[in-house]
Design an enzyme around this catalytic site. Sequence first.
Site, short mmCIF file in Angstrom:
data_model
loop_
_atom_site.label_atom_id
_atom_site.label_comp_id
_atom_site.label_asym_id
_atom_site.label_seq_id
_atom_site.Cartn_x
_atom_site.Cartn_y
_atom_site.Cartn_z
N HIS A 17 10.61 44.65 31.23
CA HIS A 17 11.52 43.84 30.15
C HIS A 17 10.67 42.46 31.58
CE1 HIS A 17 14.15 46.57 29.04
NE2 HIS A 17 14.09 46.37 28.22
N LYS A 41 28.11 50.37 18.62
CA LYS A 41 27.36 51.40 19.33
C LYS A 41 27.65 50.52 21.41
CE LYS A 41 22.60 52.74 20.84
NZ LYS A 41 21.58 52.04 20.50
N ARG A 90 5.12 49.57 24.17
CA ARG A 90 4.58 50.51 25.30
C ARG A 90 3.22 51.66 25.29
NH1 ARG A 90 10.32 51.33 26.49
NH2 ARG A 90 10.46 50.87 24.57
P1 ADP Z 1 14.37 50.23 25.51
O1 ADP Z 1 15.29 50.37 25.40
O2 ADP Z 1 13.49 50.94 24.75
O3 ADP Z 1 13.94 49.93 26.93
P2 ADP Z 1 14.80 47.24 24.34
O4 ADP Z 1 15.36 47.36 23.13
O5 ADP Z 1 15.82 46.79 25.34
O6 ADP Z 1 14.10 48.69 24.33
O7 ADP Z 1 13.93 46.44 24.36
C1 ADP Z 1 12.98 45.11 23.93
C2 ADP Z 1 11.85 44.39 23.89
O8 ADP Z 1 11.28 45.23 25.14
C3 ADP Z 1 10.84 45.80 23.16
O9 ADP Z 1 10.16 44.85 22.32
C4 ADP Z 1 10.59 47.05 23.92
O10 ADP Z 1 9.45 47.89 23.22
C5 ADP Z 1 10.05 46.55 25.28
N1 ADP Z 1 9.85 46.99 26.53
C6 ADP Z 1 11.08 47.91 26.55
N2 ADP Z 1 10.53 47.97 27.75
C7 ADP Z 1 8.88 48.17 28.02
C8 ADP Z 1 7.84 48.29 29.01
N3 ADP Z 1 8.23 49.01 29.81
N4 ADP Z 1 6.78 46.99 29.46
C9 ADP Z 1 7.47 46.23 27.97
N5 ADP Z 1 7.85 46.34 26.73
C10 ADP Z 1 9.32 46.79 26.64
#
Ligand code: ADP
Length: 167
Positions: A17, A41, A90
Amino acid sequence: MNIALYPGSFDPITVGHLDIIERAARLYDAVIVAVLHNPNKQGAFPVQTRLAFIERACAHLPNVRAERFEGLLVDYARQAGASVVLRGLRAVSDFEYEFQMAQMNRRLCPGVETLFMMTRPEHAYISSSGVREIATFGGDVSAFVPPCILNDVQAALDAGRRNAHGR
Ligand code: ADP
């Protein structure tokens, strides 16, 4: 002002992130990391804690701030003055859901554009759920979460594990 909204659950924020946020902060005047509050949730970390983790991890990025939101994403984007919704991709498995969401959001609000940023290959396998699972079983998550929040993430999930075992 060109404002990008980066929505998600960030439960907790990972280095994947953070990399997306850092890259977006170079492209936009302001980036709002929007933490979804879902009353149905609970998540592993309270929304307030997730926001605090993001603020700490992004302290070096003056044009980034974290906010909580609930309800329709496009309403929130409009209200925040954001013209772009940012999402990270991803793997191909992310694509189908993201494609559907982007099309629906475009239909609801044509003025807000969804933009996708590819993960760095070294972050492609990192997810918040993976971090939660590994840390809950006492594994080392230092490669997956920003160093400044590592101890707090580990301690909170350790405490959760002890409570679950009634200790
Ligand atoms: P998660 O719980 O799957 O990690 P989130 O809802 O917190 O996902 O993710 C927010 C956004 O960040 C989404 O667009 C998700 O695809 C993206 N994201 C999550 N992990 C990564 C990563 N490792 N690299 C790039 N983008 C990511």
